[in-house]
Design a protein around this motif. Structure first.
Motif, PDB file in Angstrom:
ATOM      1  N   UNK A 156       0.824  -1.216   0.000  1.00 43.22           N
ATOM      2  CA  UNK A 156       0.000   0.000   0.000  1.00 43.22           C
ATOM      3  C   UNK A 156       0.853   1.258   0.000  1.00 43.22           C
ATOM      4  N   UNK A 157       1.845   1.304   0.885  1.00 43.21           N
ATOM      5  CA  UNK A 157       2.576   2.566   1.051  1.00 43.21           C
ATOM      6  C   UNK A 157       3.555   2.825  -0.092  1.00 43.21           C
ATOM      7  N   UNK A 158       4.009   1.774  -0.777  1.00 42.81           N
ATOM      8  CA  UNK A 158       5.024   1.988  -1.813  1.00 42.81           C
ATOM      9  C   UNK A 158       4.537   2.876  -2.952  1.00 42.81           C
ATOM     10  N   UNK A 159       3.387   2.601  -3.601  1.00 44.34           N
ATOM     11  CA  UNK A 159       2.933   3.546  -4.628  1.00 44.34           C
ATOM     12  C   UNK A 159       2.538   4.904  -4.057  1.00 44.34           C
ATOM     13  N   UNK A 160       2.065   4.926  -2.801  1.00 49.82           N
ATOM     14  CA  UNK A 160       1.723   6.208  -2.185  1.00 49.82           C
ATOM     15  C   UNK A 160       2.948   7.107  -2.080  1.00 49.82           C
ATOM     16  N   UNK A 161       4.122   6.524  -1.877  1.00 47.08           N
ATOM     17  CA  UNK A 161       5.353   7.317  -1.807  1.00 47.08           C
ATOM     18  C   UNK A 161       5.587   8.106  -3.087  1.00 47.08           C
ATOM     19  N   UNK A 162       5.211   7.533  -4.219  1.00 40.57           N
ATOM     20  CA  UNK A 162       5.445   8.180  -5.512  1.00 40.57           C
ATOM     21  C   UNK A 162       4.696   9.506  -5.608  1.00 40.57           C
ATOM     22  N   UNK A 163       3.544   9.586  -4.961  1.00 41.38           N
ATOM     23  CA  UNK A 163       2.647  10.735  -5.135  1.00 41.38           C
ATOM     24  C   UNK A 163       3.291  12.065  -4.794  1.00 41.38           C
ATOM     25  N   UNK A 164       4.236  12.059  -3.852  1.00 42.01           N
ATOM     26  CA  UNK A 164       4.853  13.320  -3.447  1.00 42.01           C
ATOM     27  C   UNK A 164       5.603  14.023  -4.562  1.00 42.01           C
ATOM     28  N   UNK A 165       6.036  13.279  -5.569  1.00 41.99           N
ATOM     29  CA  UNK A 165       6.753  13.893  -6.686  1.00 41.99           C
ATOM     30  C   UNK A 165       5.829  14.563  -7.684  1.00 41.99           C
ATOM     31  N   UNK A 166       4.511  14.300  -7.579  1.00 42.72           N
ATOM     32  CA  UNK A 166       3.564  14.729  -8.606  1.00 42.72           C
ATOM     33  C   UNK A 166       2.583  15.775  -8.105  1.00 42.72           C
ATOM     34  N   UNK A 167       2.895  16.407  -7.008  1.00 45.42           N
ATOM     35  CA  UNK A 167       1.967  17.334  -6.356  1.00 45.42           C
ATOM     36  C   UNK A 167       1.498  18.432  -7.296  1.00 45.42           C
ATOM     37  N   UNK A 168       0.239  18.832  -7.137  1.00 40.86           N
ATOM     38  CA  UNK A 168      -0.367  20.014  -7.758  1.00 40.86           C
ATOM     39  C   UNK A 168      -0.840  19.840  -9.195  1.00 40.86           C
ATOM     40  N   UNK A 169      -0.542  18.706  -9.865  1.00 39.80           N
ATOM     41  CA  UNK A 169      -0.703  18.783 -11.319  1.00 39.80           C
ATOM     42  C   UNK A 169      -1.250  17.546 -12.017  1.00 39.80           C
ATOM     43  N   UNK A 170      -1.641  16.488 -11.306  1.00 37.85           N
ATOM     44  CA  UNK A 170      -2.102  15.298 -12.025  1.00 37.85           C
ATOM     45  C   UNK A 170      -3.566  15.000 -11.741  1.00 37.85           C
TER      46      UNK A 170
END
Length: 447
Positions: A120-134
């Motif tokens: 669960x947490x592994x893909x959630x970690x990716x989200x921080x790189x994509x803030x504001x725009x997806x």
């Protein structure tokens, strides 16, 4: 024949109620890390994106849980080949309620739910790189595909008894490669496809709520004890060493980051303290079952400095890693994974020794193989998946929607309601009139 049967029965693993209870608690601790990550990331973004950042973590709790039950656990830990598990456990079938995980005194269900929290947490970690725009729908589709194509197979490579990296001798106690390098490389791949935020390197993009960041960091730190100590799958001395090393390396990394920050920028910041602590948690994850507490201090200090320097590379190389996922998780995971080749004592959870303990360069070479294989595979797959999603449905919101704020556009909500704060607006104020009439000034679009 009878004595042989009696001997086999006596040697058969039995349910260890203490370890089972410990593992259930550890699973719950790892689950808390995902909301903690949501708060950590949510406080770091601008106020107009706070809810979206929270949702990008919370949706992983929903999607990955269902995928894990349907086929993820079977692909990751079922019997198969060196690259992928089999289909025997699809839908969590064929698992007896009293069936024990091979070689351990814990039920298969306990092991499965513990590993679910990692998934669960592994893909959630990716989200921080994509803030504001997806787009939220694009993000949800991406983590569905990425978990299926990347995380489940990589977990098999690293942790399954027939996984090719496991059999080769690559050490990853709790997820330096499978979780952090995997997520960090994927984050880099996606941001290379979707591009930078509007105003990157021009407009201020400061965290809107640093107390929320510190709360999230605290929850991550707390949950990480289950993440690392629980990965031994039992409650004994090795788990205690992993727990100790987790605390020691995290503390040292926070100090290392703050020292670098003070010397380089002249201040000790709360954001630096939180980021430094997380970098230490990341780095000690693969190594906590291989090194001593003194080694954990060295690892933490080095990681804090390296990751603090690495987060600035996005400005030099012009890639918009919004919340430093690449700089903290990918770089921290690399440092921690390679540190085993230097600092492994051979006297904790593994017998392999590093360079500093007379083990030569062999283990370091194996660690390089593990790091390179996972990083390369995840990066390439992330680029391909993100590009396909972008071509089919568009991965990011429009420029106007991004400027307005993804909270309003995608979720029709805001993180903070200030309607009752301050003086009343004039009746002539169009914004006040439309608000009181129940009309939203922002048109809701497809997420």
């Amino acid at each position: 024949m009878a004595p042989a049967i009696m001997t086999l029965a006596a040697d058969a693993p039995k349910l260890d109620s203490g370890s089972t209870a410990f593992m259930l608690i550890s699973a719950a601790l790892v689950m808390v890390m995902t909301p903690g990550l949501a708060f950590f990331y949510g406080g770091m973004v601008r106020v107009k994106s706070a809810l979206n950042m929270l949702m990008m973590s919370f949706i992983s709790l929903g999607i990955i849980t269902v995928l894990w039950t349907l086929y993820g656990f079977s692909f990751a830990f079922g019997s198969g080949n060196g690259f992928m598990g089999g289909t025997h456990w699809f839908g969590m079938r064929h698992i007896g309620i009293g069936e024990l995980w091979p070689g351990y005194g814990i039920p298969v269900y306990v092991f499965a739910v513990f590993q679910l929290m990692f998934a669960i947490i592994t893909p959630a970690l990716i989200s921080g790189a994509l803030a504001d725009r997806v787009k939220f729908t694009a993000w949800s589709l991406f983590i569905t595909l990425w978990a299926t194509v990347v995380y489940f197979p990589v977990a098999h490579w690293v942790w399954a008894s027939d996984g090719w990296l496991f059999k080769k001798g690559v050490i990853d106690f709790a997820g330096g490669t499978a979780v952090h390098i995997n997520a960090g490389a994927a984050a880099l791949g996606v941001i290379l496809v979707i591009g930078k935020r509007k105003g990157f390197k021009r407009d201020p993009m400061r965290p809107h709520n640093l107390p929320l960041v510190m709360l999230g960091c605290g929850l991550l730190w707390f949950g990480w004890f289950g993440f690392n100590a629980g990965s031994w799958l039992g409650s004994d001395g090795v788990a205690a060493v992993a727990f100790t090393n987790t605390q020691v390396a995290t503390a040292a990394a926070m100090l290392g980051w703050l020292i670098y920050e003070r010397l380089r920028h002249g201040s000790f910041t709360t954001l630096g303290a939180a980021s430094g602590a997380v970098s230490g948690l990341v780095a000690v994850t693969p190594a906590c079952g291989s090194i001593s507490p003194l080694g954990a201090i060295l690892l933490g200090l080095v990681t804090g400095v390296i990751c603090a320097a690495a987060v600035g590379l996005k400005y030099r190389f012009n890639y918009d890693d919004s919340l430093d996922v690449v700089g903290v998780h990918m770089v921290g995971g690399i440092v921690g994974s390679l540190s085993i080749g230097f600092l492994a004592t051979g006297g904790v959870g593994q017998t392999a020794k590093g360079v500093f303990y007379g083990g030569g360069w062999h283990q370091l070479g194996l660690q390089f193989i593990g790091v390179g294989a996972v990083l390369g595979y995840s990066l390439v797959c992330a680029v391909v998946l993100a590009k396909l999603i972008d071509l089919v449905m568009g991965f990011r919101v429009t420029e106007d929607e991004e400027i307005t704020g993804v909270d309003q556009v995608l979720h029709a909500e805001t993180a903070y309601d200030f309607a009752g704060v301050g003086g009343a607006r004039s009746a002539a104020d169009p914004a006040a009139t439309s608000s009181e009439a129940g009309a939203s000034p922002v048109k809701k679009v497809d997420a």
